[in-house]
Write a protein that holds these residues in place. Structure first.
Motif, PDB file in Angstrom:
ATOM      1  N   GLY A 276       0.789  -1.223   0.000  1.00 36.31           N
ATOM      2  CA  GLY A 276       0.000   0.000   0.000  1.00 36.31           C
ATOM      3  C   GLY A 276       0.825   1.278   0.000  1.00 36.31           C
ATOM      4  O   GLY A 276       0.278   2.355  -0.173  1.00 36.31           O
TER       5      GLY A 276
ATOM      6  N   THR B 144       3.731   3.959  -1.467  1.00 36.95           N
ATOM      7  CA  THR B 144       4.172   4.426  -2.775  1.00 36.95           C
ATOM      8  C   THR B 144       5.530   3.828  -3.103  1.00 36.95           C
ATOM      9  O   THR B 144       6.437   3.867  -2.274  1.00 36.95           O
ATOM     10  CB  THR B 144       4.265   5.963  -2.781  1.00 36.95           C
ATOM     11  OG1 THR B 144       2.974   6.499  -2.478  1.00 36.95           O
ATOM     12  CG2 THR B 144       4.746   6.496  -4.116  1.00 36.95           C
TER      13      THR B 144
ATOM     14  N   ASN C  65      -1.299   0.256  -7.486  1.00 35.20           N
ATOM     15  CA  ASN C  65      -1.521   0.084  -6.051  1.00 35.20           C
ATOM     16  C   ASN C  65      -0.670  -1.072  -5.525  1.00 35.20           C
ATOM     17  O   ASN C  65      -0.932  -2.230  -5.854  1.00 35.20           O
ATOM     18  CB  ASN C  65      -3.005  -0.182  -5.794  1.00 35.20           C
ATOM     19  CG  ASN C  65      -3.327  -0.413  -4.341  1.00 35.20           C
ATOM     20  OD1 ASN C  65      -2.474  -0.294  -3.463  1.00 35.20           O
ATOM     21  ND2 ASN C  65      -4.568  -0.750  -4.079  1.00 35.20           N
TER      22      ASN C  65
END
Length: 112
Positions: free
Chosen positions: A9, A11, A67
């Motif tokens: 989750g 970046t 994602n």
């Protein structure tokens, strides 16, 4: 590039400095780059985006636009493939990426 850890989750973004054998930053003008993450069986996890950073000789940024929350926990491997303006193709050493579960979740996922 060496290995690193990313939590599901989060970046995915890293920077790397590409140098000559004697340590000077390399001019990457006209180069094209590709990079992928794969599991130990060779199955694809992600195609990464790679761009030279404008105005920063030898610096690239490697990102994933999707994602990472969908990435399974595990150990993956990747490399950087560079195609030079004269057609020469070079690949970096393989680097490790370990995906681990996050501990702190967004507020909407904490609600019971």
């Amino acid at each position: 590039m060496s290995g690193f850890v990313i939590k599901q989750g989060n970046t995915f973004r890293l920077a790397a400095l590409i140098r000559t054998f004697d340590g000077r930053p390399l001019d990457l003008t006209g180069c094209t780059f590709t990079s992928q993450l794969r599991d130990v069986l060779g199955n694809s996890l992600a195609d990464l985006s790679v761009q030279a950073v404008p105005g920063r000789t030898g610096i690239i940024q490697v990102t994933y636009d999707g994602n990472t929350g969908a990435w399974p926990v595990g150990r993956y491997r990747g490399d950087l493939r560079t195609v030079w303006p004269d057609g020469t193709v070079q690949s970096s050493n393989t680097f490790a990426v370990t995906v681990v579960a996050g501990v702190t979740l967004p507020a909407t996922e904490n609600a019971a």
